[in-house]
Design a protein around this motif. Structure first.
Motif, PDB file in Angstrom:
ATOM      1  N   THR A 189       0.856  -1.177   0.000  1.00  0.00           N
ATOM      2  CA  THR A 189       0.000   0.000   0.000  1.00  0.00           C
ATOM      3  C   THR A 189       0.897   1.235   0.000  1.00  0.00           C
ATOM      4  O   THR A 189       1.807   1.339   0.831  1.00  0.00           O
ATOM      5  N   VAL A 190       0.644   2.139  -0.936  1.00  0.00           N
ATOM      6  CA  VAL A 190       1.414   3.381  -1.043  1.00  0.00           C
ATOM      7  C   VAL A 190       0.503   4.546  -0.655  1.00  0.00           C
ATOM      8  O   VAL A 190      -0.547   4.745  -1.261  1.00  0.00           O
ATOM      9  N   VAL A 191       0.897   5.300   0.367  1.00  0.00           N
ATOM     10  CA  VAL A 191       0.168   6.501   0.780  1.00  0.00           C
ATOM     11  C   VAL A 191       0.895   7.706   0.191  1.00  0.00           C
ATOM     12  O   VAL A 191       2.060   7.948   0.509  1.00  0.00           O
ATOM     13  N   VAL A 192       0.220   8.444  -0.667  1.00  0.00           N
ATOM     14  CA  VAL A 192       0.850   9.574  -1.356  1.00  0.00           C
ATOM     15  C   VAL A 192       0.738  10.855  -0.553  1.00  0.00           C
ATOM     16  O   VAL A 192       1.725  11.583  -0.370  1.00  0.00           O
ATOM     17  N   GLU A 193      -0.452  11.164  -0.084  1.00  0.00           N
ATOM     18  CA  GLU A 193      -0.680  12.398   0.661  1.00  0.00           C
ATOM     19  C   GLU A 193      -1.854  12.150   1.598  1.00  0.00           C
ATOM     20  O   GLU A 193      -2.904  11.687   1.158  1.00  0.00           O
ATOM     21  N   ALA A 194      -1.679  12.430   2.900  1.00  0.00           N
ATOM     22  CA  ALA A 194      -2.734  12.106   3.854  1.00  0.00           C
ATOM     23  C   ALA A 194      -2.664  13.020   5.064  1.00  0.00           C
ATOM     24  O   ALA A 194      -1.587  13.212   5.645  1.00  0.00           O
ATOM     25  N   GLY A 195      -3.811  13.588   5.430  1.00  0.00           N
ATOM     26  CA  GLY A 195      -3.915  14.349   6.658  1.00  0.00           C
ATOM     27  C   GLY A 195      -3.977  13.429   7.853  1.00  0.00           C
ATOM     28  O   GLY A 195      -4.024  12.195   7.719  1.00  0.00           O
ATOM     29  N   ILE A 196      -4.027  14.012   9.031  1.00  0.00           N
ATOM     30  CA  ILE A 196      -3.969  13.205  10.242  1.00  0.00           C
ATOM     31  C   ILE A 196      -5.186  12.297  10.394  1.00  0.00           C
ATOM     32  O   ILE A 196      -5.101  11.215  10.977  1.00  0.00           O
ATOM     33  N   GLU A 197      -6.346  12.699   9.855  1.00  0.00           N
ATOM     34  CA  GLU A 197      -7.556  11.889   9.955  1.00  0.00           C
ATOM     35  C   GLU A 197      -7.967  11.308   8.605  1.00  0.00           C
ATOM     36  O   GLU A 197      -9.107  10.886   8.422  1.00  0.00           O
ATOM     37  N   SER A 198      -7.061  11.255   7.674  1.00  0.00           N
ATOM     38  CA  SER A 198      -7.386  10.736   6.337  1.00  0.00           C
ATOM     39  C   SER A 198      -7.754   9.259   6.392  1.00  0.00           C
ATOM     40  O   SER A 198      -7.149   8.476   7.135  1.00  0.00           O
ATOM     41  N   GLY A 199      -8.750   8.878   5.587  1.00  0.00           N
ATOM     42  CA  GLY A 199      -9.115   7.471   5.483  1.00  0.00           C
ATOM     43  C   GLY A 199      -7.992   6.617   4.950  1.00  0.00           C
ATOM     44  O   GLY A 199      -7.964   5.403   5.177  1.00  0.00           O
ATOM     45  N   ALA A 200      -7.049   7.230   4.233  1.00  0.00           N
ATOM     46  CA  ALA A 200      -5.914   6.477   3.719  1.00  0.00           C
ATOM     47  C   ALA A 200      -5.104   5.861   4.856  1.00  0.00           C
ATOM     48  O   ALA A 200      -4.454   4.824   4.681  1.00  0.00           O
ATOM     49  N   ARG A 201      -5.155   6.474   6.026  1.00  0.00           N
ATOM     50  CA  ARG A 201      -4.398   5.940   7.153  1.00  0.00           C
ATOM     51  C   ARG A 201      -5.013   4.641   7.676  1.00  0.00           C
ATOM     52  O   ARG A 201      -4.310   3.821   8.272  1.00  0.00           O
ATOM     53  N   SER A 202      -6.314   4.445   7.447  1.00  0.00           N
ATOM     54  CA  SER A 202      -6.907   3.160   7.824  1.00  0.00           C
ATOM     55  C   SER A 202      -6.422   2.055   6.898  1.00  0.00           C
ATOM     56  O   SER A 202      -6.218   0.909   7.324  1.00  0.00           O
ATOM     57  N   ALA A 203      -6.227   2.391   5.612  1.00  0.00           N
ATOM     58  CA  ALA A 203      -5.637   1.420   4.692  1.00  0.00           C
ATOM     59  C   ALA A 203      -4.203   1.109   5.097  1.00  0.00           C
ATOM     60  O   ALA A 203      -3.756  -0.044   5.041  1.00  0.00           O
ATOM     61  N   ALA A 204      -3.466   2.143   5.523  1.00  0.00           N
ATOM     62  CA  ALA A 204      -2.093   1.934   5.987  1.00  0.00           C
ATOM     63  C   ALA A 204      -2.070   1.050   7.224  1.00  0.00           C
ATOM     64  O   ALA A 204      -1.231   0.149   7.349  1.00  0.00           O
ATOM     65  N   ALA A 205      -2.995   1.279   8.149  1.00  0.00           N
ATOM     66  CA  ALA A 205      -3.062   0.471   9.365  1.00  0.00           C
ATOM     67  C   ALA A 205      -3.374  -0.987   9.027  1.00  0.00           C
ATOM     68  O   ALA A 205      -2.803  -1.918   9.622  1.00  0.00           O
TER      69      ALA A 205
END
Length: 323
Positions: free
Chosen positions: A155-171
């Motif tokens: 999983t590649v996270v390109v740009e994410a704020g502190i509450e971004s849903g992308a961080r759930s994918a990262a988790a």
């Protein structure tokens, strides 16, 4: 076009999703598919919906380069980074998969309906864990992120704020033992705080496609041509889920004769390893050979894969690592 329902008992059900089973859920989710899942190993690219122009350009170029290197590109179909990832895959004529937060009869966002049609026309797929008539709901997007992480190698996270849903994918990627890559970002920018936190938690920093390819061990091998089988004797136009080619992700290998030296191998892991050889086997075959229930077999397979003793291919195929 109605979606194909794929049950966990189906022989082509993606085995990695068994890793999502918890004490409260005895089986992984039923899937709903339009199009065909790619045989190429996948990379998920995610990020904020409110992405900067620089991040959008970077994402599109990254997805195109990874597609040209032989990977399929997976994302959530949302505005911002997700859409740029799908567009980059289309630029490279690489297969791309949208893992949707709602049912396919309710495209979300609505303005991406045309993009989803282009993805299907180009041989990609739309995948959901809810029936077609299910409207998009906030909780479903978190669930889809887990599916997205489980079915891809990284999983590649390109740009994410502190509450971004992308961080759930990262988790989810971290929890499942998948590779997690993050594009460094200025920590004082609200769009980059989430990236900084993921990097501080041990994610691999990347600045180009070559970095991601290096994490995965090299370019994806080209799929071998072989006969395809549909789920329900349906024609490709009606939607089929092909058995994947043996396009295994490149990983470090361990000679089979040295596997006995791996410490603290459980009885289930030893049984699974003994049941595998150089020929790809579906997780159902592993269960038949070992007598293990699917959840225990998948747990053992994932552990052995992380130890580089077993090599995982797409859609539930595993083999012993070779010299």
């Amino acid at each position: 076009m109605a979606s194909i329902e794929i049950l966990p008992a189906d022989p082509t059900y993606p085995a990695p999703l068994w890793a999502l089973v918890t004490e409260s859920e005895a089986a992984p989710p039923t899937l709903y598919l339009r199009g065909a899942l790619p045989s190429r190993p996948g990379v998920a690219i995610v990020g904020t919906r409110a992405a900067s122009d620089e991040a959008l350009r970077f994402t599109r170029a990254l997805a195109a380069s990874l597609g040209e290197a032989g990977f399929s590109i997976w994302s959530g179909g949302a505005r911002g980074v997700d859409a740029a990832a799908h567009e980059g895959a289309l630029d490279a004529r690489a297969p791309t998969v949208v893992v949707s937060g709602g049912g396919h009869a309710h495209p979300y966002p609505r303005e991406h309906a045309a993009l989803f049609d282009r993805i299907l026309a180009a041989g990609g797929a739309l995948l959901a864990r809810v029936p077609d008539d299910t409207p998009p709901l906030p909780g479903l997007f978190l669930q889809r992120n887990a599916v997205l992480a489980a079915l891809t190698l990284a999983t590649v996270v390109v740009e994410a704020g502190i509450e971004s849903g992308a961080r759930s994918a990262a988790a989810a990627a971290r929890r499942l033992g998948r590779h997690l890559c993050v594009v460094p970002h200025a920590p004082w920018s609200p769009r980059g705080v989430g990236c900084a936190l993921e990097l501080a938690s041990g994610a691999r920093p990347i600045t180009r496609a070559a970095d991601v390819i290096d994490v995965l061990g090299g370019p994806a091998p080209p799929p071998r041509r072989r006969a395809r089988r549909s789920l329900r004797n349906s024609s490709p136009a009606a939607g089929t889920l092909p058995l994947p080619d043996a396009a295994f992700a490149p990983r470090a290998s361990v000679p089979p004769e040295k596997t006995a030296q791996i410490p603290s191998m459980s009885a289930a892991e030893r049984a699974v390893l003994d049941a595998l050889d150089a020929h790809p086997a579906h997780v159902d075959e592993v269960c038949e050979r070992t007598g293990l229930p699917p959840r225990h077999a998948v747990e053992a397979l994932l552990t052995l894969t992380l130890q580089a003793v077993v090599v995982e291919g797409p859609a539930g195929l595993f083999r012993r690592a070779l010299r």
